[in-house]
Design a protein around this motif. Structure first.
Motif, mmCIF file in Angstrom:
data_model
loop_
_atom_site.group_PDB
_atom_site.id
_atom_site.type_symbol
_atom_site.label_atom_id
_atom_site.label_comp_id
_atom_site.label_asym_id
_atom_site.label_seq_id
_atom_site.Cartn_x
_atom_site.Cartn_y
_atom_site.Cartn_z
ATOM 1 N N THR A 2 28.303 -6.622 -23.730
ATOM 2 C CA THR A 2 27.953 -6.373 -25.121
ATOM 3 C C THR A 2 26.479 -6.030 -25.242
ATOM 4 O O THR A 2 25.622 -6.780 -24.771
ATOM 5 C CB THR A 2 28.268 -7.609 -25.990
ATOM 6 N N GLN A 4 22.848 -5.715 -26.757
ATOM 7 C CA GLN A 4 22.046 -6.541 -27.649
ATOM 8 C C GLN A 4 21.175 -5.632 -28.514
ATOM 9 O O GLN A 4 20.394 -4.833 -27.999
ATOM 10 C CB GLN A 4 21.170 -7.500 -26.842
ATOM 11 N N LEU A 5 21.322 -5.749 -29.818
ATOM 12 C CA LEU A 5 20.509 -4.960 -30.724
ATOM 13 C C LEU A 5 19.123 -5.579 -30.850
ATOM 14 O O LEU A 5 18.902 -6.733 -30.486
ATOM 15 C CB LEU A 5 21.191 -4.867 -32.089
ATOM 16 N N ARG A 46 28.564 2.697 -29.076
ATOM 17 C CA ARG A 46 27.836 2.498 -27.810
ATOM 18 C C ARG A 46 26.517 3.269 -27.813
ATOM 19 O O ARG A 46 25.484 2.753 -27.372
ATOM 20 C CB ARG A 46 28.714 2.935 -26.641
ATOM 21 N N ALA A 49 24.005 1.727 -30.384
ATOM 22 C CA ALA A 49 23.423 0.489 -29.876
ATOM 23 C C ALA A 49 22.346 0.743 -28.830
ATOM 24 O O ALA A 49 21.494 -0.117 -28.588
ATOM 25 C CB ALA A 49 24.524 -0.401 -29.298
ATOM 26 N N ILE A 57 24.266 -2.635 -37.067
ATOM 27 C CA ILE A 57 25.287 -1.593 -37.179
ATOM 28 C C ILE A 57 26.384 -2.137 -38.088
ATOM 29 O O ILE A 57 26.917 -3.222 -37.845
ATOM 30 C CB ILE A 57 25.896 -1.224 -35.812
ATOM 31 N N ALA A 77 29.079 -3.995 -28.878
ATOM 32 C CA ALA A 77 27.824 -4.377 -29.520
ATOM 33 C C ALA A 77 28.137 -5.360 -30.642
ATOM 34 O O ALA A 77 29.283 -5.455 -31.096
ATOM 35 C CB ALA A 77 27.097 -3.157 -30.077
ATOM 36 N N VAL A 79 28.479 -5.917 -33.994
ATOM 37 C CA VAL A 79 28.676 -5.014 -35.129
ATOM 38 C C VAL A 79 29.257 -5.786 -36.300
ATOM 39 O O VAL A 79 30.140 -6.635 -36.127
ATOM 40 C CB VAL A 79 29.628 -3.859 -34.737
#
Length: 233
Positions: A2, A4-5, A46, A49, A57, A77, A79
């Motif tokens: 996943t 990471q933002l 994807r 991110a 997002i 991500a 989301v």
């Protein structure tokens, strides 16, 4: 894994993904159609991110698919998924409503532009950050464009349009948060994109160079082209 933002980022990206996509043929919501074995929405998220400025997002999914979309995107991500509306602008408004007030830059992106590179997302965000209230990525129009009318049930050419002043518009489209919110609050009627709403409200919309990879996947042939692009990327 996943993605990471960036918790310190200043950009929220809204993805209205509740449309049926009838021109792509039967098979459910367009954003969930498969491209190289994965839904268009997964490809799009994807790449969003991967943009360093993105903090949030928000996907507006078909109301009946919210939980399924949330599960689908969880490995991609972090989301936020909300129910979308009957029209595109309703989905954008629903997504915008959950963006924290401190996030000053809002981008609206089409899941159908699934191969849009992170660099284009950053370019649009940077232009808004530099002070432009509304920004769209564009490409020059390369085909000759004719204006036509009807005569005796046939299309007749009325003239040739100067393509040097024409641009093909892509997404993500970027806005200062308050500009986009005001346009939606004004209820300016149906528009095919958010830049059209903002333009009608009298706000200047400026352009940045787009990307060939940000093509819109609308027809079955577009899926073939997109798969070819993925194969060489």
């Amino acid at each position: 894994m996943t993605a990471q933002l960036n918790a310190r980022g200043d950009v929220a990206v809204l993805v209205p993904a509740a449309g049926a996509g009838l021109r792509l043929g039967p098979g459910g919501p367009k954003a969930l159609r498969l491209l190289a074995g994965e839904p268009l929405l997964v490809h799009a998220v994807r790449r969003i991110a991967a943009a360093p400025s993105v903090r949030l997002i928000v996907v507006a999914a078909p109301a009946a698919e919210v939980e399924a979309v949330r599960a689908l995107l969880a490995p991609v991500a972090a989301v936020t998924v909300v129910p979308g509306g009957a029209e595109r602008q309703h989905s954008v408004a629903a997504a915008l409503a959950v963006v924290p007030a401190e996030v000053g830059i809002v981008l609206v992106h089409d899941a159908a532009r699934a191969l849009t590179p992170a660099e284009l997302i950053e370019s649009v965000a940077a232009a808004v950050r530099a002070g432009r209230p509304a920004v769209i990525p564009v490409l020059p129009v390369i085909d000759t464009i004719k204006e036509v009318g009807l005569a005796d049930a046939a299309e007749v050419v009325l003239g040739t349009v100067d393509r040097s002043v024409l641009r093909s518009v892509q997404t993500p489209q970027g806005f200062r948060r308050e500009v986009l919110a005001a346009a939606h609050a004004a209820g300016l009627g149906a528009h095919t994109d958010d830049a059209g709403m903002v333009e009608k409200a009298g706000v200047p919309v400026t352009c940045v160079p787009g990307s060939e990879l940000a093509m819109k996947i609308t027809r079955p042939l577009d899926l073939v082209i997109a798969e070819a692009l993925l194969a060489v990327a």
